[in-house]
Design a protein around this motif. Structure first.
Motif, PDB file in Angstrom:
ATOM      1  N   ILE A 161      12.651   9.715  26.853  1.00 43.11           N
ATOM      2  CA  ILE A 161      11.375   8.990  26.807  1.00 43.11           C
ATOM      3  C   ILE A 161      11.017   8.629  25.368  1.00 43.11           C
ATOM      4  N   GLY A 162      11.152   9.596  24.460  1.00 44.59           N
ATOM      5  CA  GLY A 162      10.826   9.330  23.063  1.00 44.59           C
ATOM      6  C   GLY A 162      11.704   8.250  22.464  1.00 44.59           C
ATOM      7  N   THR A 163      12.999   8.305  22.760  1.00 46.20           N
ATOM      8  CA  THR A 163      13.911   7.286  22.255  1.00 46.20           C
ATOM      9  C   THR A 163      13.543   5.909  22.792  1.00 46.20           C
ATOM     10  N   GLY A 164      13.201   5.847  24.078  1.00 52.01           N
ATOM     11  CA  GLY A 164      12.816   4.574  24.680  1.00 52.01           C
ATOM     12  C   GLY A 164      11.546   4.008  24.087  1.00 52.01           C
ATOM     13  N   VAL A 165      10.576   4.891  23.816  1.00 52.15           N
ATOM     14  CA  VAL A 165       9.293   4.448  23.253  1.00 52.15           C
ATOM     15  C   VAL A 165       9.500   3.799  21.893  1.00 52.15           C
ATOM     16  N   PHE A 166      10.352   4.404  21.048  1.00 54.71           N
ATOM     17  CA  PHE A 166      10.575   3.843  19.712  1.00 54.71           C
ATOM     18  C   PHE A 166      11.532   2.659  19.753  1.00 54.71           C
ATOM     19  N   ALA A 167      12.521   2.700  20.654  1.00 50.51           N
ATOM     20  CA  ALA A 167      13.491   1.604  20.741  1.00 50.51           C
ATOM     21  C   ALA A 167      12.846   0.314  21.214  1.00 50.51           C
ATOM     22  N   THR A 168      11.858   0.415  22.090  1.00 49.54           N
ATOM     23  CA  THR A 168      11.185  -0.774  22.614  1.00 49.54           C
ATOM     24  C   THR A 168      10.064  -1.263  21.702  1.00 49.54           C
ATOM     25  N   GLY A 169       9.742  -0.494  20.670  1.00 52.98           N
ATOM     26  CA  GLY A 169       8.674  -0.896  19.766  1.00 52.98           C
ATOM     27  C   GLY A 169       7.291  -0.555  20.268  1.00 52.98           C
ATOM     28  N   LEU A 170       7.214   0.186  21.376  1.00 52.57           N
ATOM     29  CA  LEU A 170       5.902   0.581  21.884  1.00 52.57           C
ATOM     30  C   LEU A 170       5.156   1.406  20.840  1.00 52.57           C
ATOM     31  N   VAL A 171       5.877   2.275  20.150  1.00 58.88           N
ATOM     32  CA  VAL A 171       5.337   2.997  18.999  1.00 58.88           C
ATOM     33  C   VAL A 171       6.246   2.677  17.813  1.00 58.88           C
ATOM     34  N   PRO A 172       5.729   2.068  16.755  1.00 59.12           N
ATOM     35  CA  PRO A 172       6.589   1.704  15.618  1.00 59.12           C
ATOM     36  C   PRO A 172       6.976   2.915  14.786  1.00 59.12           C
ATOM     37  N   GLU A 173       8.213   2.914  14.327  1.00 55.23           N
ATOM     38  CA  GLU A 173       8.671   3.976  13.433  1.00 55.23           C
ATOM     39  C   GLU A 173       8.137   3.705  12.033  1.00 55.23           C
ATOM     40  N   TYR A 174       7.631   4.746  11.387  1.00 52.74           N
ATOM     41  CA  TYR A 174       7.017   4.565  10.070  1.00 52.74           C
ATOM     42  C   TYR A 174       8.043   4.205   9.013  1.00 52.74           C
ATOM     43  N   ARG A 175       7.673   3.256   8.178  1.00 54.84           N
ATOM     44  CA  ARG A 175       8.422   2.920   6.975  1.00 54.84           C
ATOM     45  C   ARG A 175       7.425   2.758   5.839  1.00 54.84           C
ATOM     46  N   PRO A 176       7.724   3.274   4.650  1.00 57.49           N
ATOM     47  CA  PRO A 176       6.823   3.084   3.523  1.00 57.49           C
ATOM     48  C   PRO A 176       6.623   1.600   3.239  1.00 57.49           C
ATOM     49  N   PRO A 177       5.420   1.200   2.850  1.00 57.79           N
ATOM     50  CA  PRO A 177       5.186  -0.214   2.552  1.00 57.79           C
ATOM     51  C   PRO A 177       5.974  -0.671   1.333  1.00 57.79           C
ATOM     52  N   ARG A 178       6.437  -1.896   1.360  1.00 60.67           N
ATOM     53  CA  ARG A 178       7.130  -2.480   0.205  1.00 60.67           C
ATOM     54  C   ARG A 178       6.104  -2.843  -0.860  1.00 60.67           C
ATOM     55  N   VAL A 179       6.311  -2.391  -2.088  1.00 56.51           N
ATOM     56  CA  VAL A 179       5.368  -2.641  -3.170  1.00 56.51           C
ATOM     57  C   VAL A 179       6.113  -3.256  -4.345  1.00 56.51           C
ATOM     58  N   ASP A 180       5.378  -3.513  -5.405  1.00 56.63           N
ATOM     59  CA  ASP A 180       5.969  -3.947  -6.665  1.00 56.63           C
ATOM     60  C   ASP A 180       5.115  -3.405  -7.800  1.00 56.63           C
ATOM     61  N   ALA A 181       5.514  -3.673  -9.013  1.00 52.22           N
ATOM     62  CA  ALA A 181       4.817  -3.121 -10.169  1.00 52.22           C
ATOM     63  C   ALA A 181       3.361  -3.576 -10.229  1.00 52.22           C
ATOM     64  N   ALA A 182       3.115  -4.833  -9.835  1.00 51.91           N
ATOM     65  CA  ALA A 182       1.745  -5.348  -9.887  1.00 51.91           C
ATOM     66  C   ALA A 182       0.837  -4.590  -8.921  1.00 51.91           C
ATOM     67  N   VAL A 183       1.354  -4.259  -7.753  1.00 57.88           N
ATOM     68  CA  VAL A 183       0.560  -3.528  -6.755  1.00 57.88           C
ATOM     69  C   VAL A 183       0.265  -2.116  -7.238  1.00 57.88           C
ATOM     70  N   LEU A 184       1.211  -1.507  -7.938  1.00 54.10           N
ATOM     71  CA  LEU A 184       1.060  -0.116  -8.359  1.00 54.10           C
ATOM     72  C   LEU A 184       0.141   0.041  -9.559  1.00 54.10           C
ATOM     73  N   SER A 185      -0.055  -0.987 -10.326  1.00 54.74           N
ATOM     74  CA  SER A 185      -0.923  -0.901 -11.500  1.00 54.74           C
ATOM     75  C   SER A 185      -2.344  -0.560 -11.075  1.00 54.74           C
ATOM     76  N   GLY A 186      -2.965   0.354 -11.804  1.00 54.70           N
ATOM     77  CA  GLY A 186      -4.332   0.744 -11.495  1.00 54.70           C
ATOM     78  C   GLY A 186      -4.520   2.242 -11.633  1.00 54.70           C
ATOM     79  N   SER A 187      -5.616   2.740 -11.106  1.00 49.14           N
ATOM     80  CA  SER A 187      -5.970   4.155 -11.228  1.00 49.14           C
ATOM     81  C   SER A 187      -5.624   4.914  -9.952  1.00 49.14           C
ATOM     82  N   TRP A 188      -5.129   6.136 -10.141  1.00 51.81           N
ATOM     83  CA  TRP A 188      -4.753   7.025  -9.046  1.00 51.81           C
ATOM     84  C   TRP A 188      -5.431   8.373  -9.247  1.00 51.81           C
ATOM     85  N   THR A 189      -5.674   9.088  -8.148  1.00 51.76           N
ATOM     86  CA  THR A 189      -6.331  10.394  -8.226  1.00 51.76           C
ATOM     87  C   THR A 189      -5.670  11.377  -7.277  1.00 51.76           C
ATOM     88  N   ASP A 190      -5.703  12.663  -7.671  1.00 50.72           N
ATOM     89  CA  ASP A 190      -5.169  13.698  -6.783  1.00 50.72           C
ATOM     90  C   ASP A 190      -6.250  14.340  -5.931  1.00 50.72           C
TER      91      ASP A 190
END
Length: 294
Positions: A161-190
């Motif tokens: 069931i789990g394999t079918g759910v992800f294979a059909t796209g019913l639940v998308p598998e997580y992938r980190p978003p594609r970024v670039d240096a311009a997107v990363l510039s700025g302030s970050w906090t912990d």
């Protein structure tokens, strides 16, 4: 009640429940934001026989210390308050035992209302199932092969069931978003007072960041002031093709040697809430020091 068959039947129930729990958790991790790719959920089907060496003894101990006493207490309560032994006393007693265990854990770790409720519900469900199987085995005989057989069927069904759910796209598998240096510039906090400023010209400024890697090496609490670091340095972005899992941010701060080294900071989160993660701890089961965009 305290014969070999009920004890073994309860232990097998707990063991198969643990296998299903690990398998389901693996599928949940496929969809959850993370800094590194999760293990394939189907791997648990291949290593299940080997888990007996590690999970089996724990299941037997839990059967003796929790399950069988729960059944005995349920029998006593049924006889004491209703005049006869009734199965529905098992979930009542199991809920009380799970509540006591959750309260003890909450005192030590303070997980919060939501996680505490989940721990209580999971514990009560597992204890109820194992206790009912042990009770039935004591009254009517062998259940061990039934538990193992149906548990194996359930494990295969969950995988399919789990394999079918992800294979059909019913639940998308997580992938980190594609970024670039311009997107990363700025302030970050912990979120604990530490900040990081990544400038567009490649310079970086850290203020009060926690060097968890150094604290881990010293087996010390990372909250100590000596593991807080500040300074200026440089940063760069590595696209890490072909997958977004391979993206890295290299941050070099003179007085923060352990931050992000040697693997670099990884990208996580979602496009509208990016995170940077620095790995520390055991290589096969790392912890993460996370920064989020301000």
């Amino acid at each position: 009640m305290w014969a070999a068959r009920p004890i073994l039947a309860a232990a097998c129930t707990l063991y198969m429940a643990a296998v299903l729990g690990v398998e389901i958790n693996g599928f949940v991790e496929l969809a959850a934001p993370a800094f590194g790719p999760p293990d394939a959920p189907g791997a648990v089907l291949l290593i299940t026989p080997f888990l007996v060496c590690f999970g089996g003894p724990f299941a037997l101990v839990a059967s003796l210390l929790l399950v069988l006493p729960t059944v005995s207490a349920a029998r006593w309560a049924g006889t004491r308050f209703t005049g006869h032994d009734a199965w529905w006393w098992v979930p009542v007693i199991a809920s009380v035992v799970a509540a006591a265990g959750t309260a003890a854990l909450g005192t030590a770790w303070r997980p919060g209302p939501g996680p505490s409720a989940l721990v209580w519900l999971t514990g009560a469900t597992l204890l109820t199932a194992a206790a009912l199987v042990a009770r039935r085995t004591a009254l009517r005989g062998g259940r061990v092969r039934h538990v193992l057989g149906w548990g194996a069927v359930a494990a295969v069904a969950v995988f399919a069931i789990g394999t079918g759910v992800f294979a059909t796209g019913l639940v998308p598998e997580y992938r980190p978003p594609r970024v670039d240096a311009a997107v990363l510039s700025g302030s970050w906090t912990d979120g604990e007072g530490g900040t990081l400023r990544l400038a567009a010209d490649g310079t970086a400024h850290a203020e009060g960041l926690t060097d968890h890697a150094e604290a881990y090496k010293d087996d010390a609490e990372p909250t100590a002031a000596k593991y807080r670091c500040s300074g200026r340095g440089t940063w760069s972005y590595e696209a890490g093709d072909p997958t977004t899992w391979d993206q890295r941010v290299r941050i070099r701060i003179k007085d923060c040697h352990g931050l992000g080294e040697p693997y670099g900071w990884r990208i996580g989160g979602t496009p509208d809430r990016l995170e940077l993660g620095s790995e520390y701890g055991e290589p096969d089961a790392p912890d993460w020091y996370a920064l989020t965009r301000r």
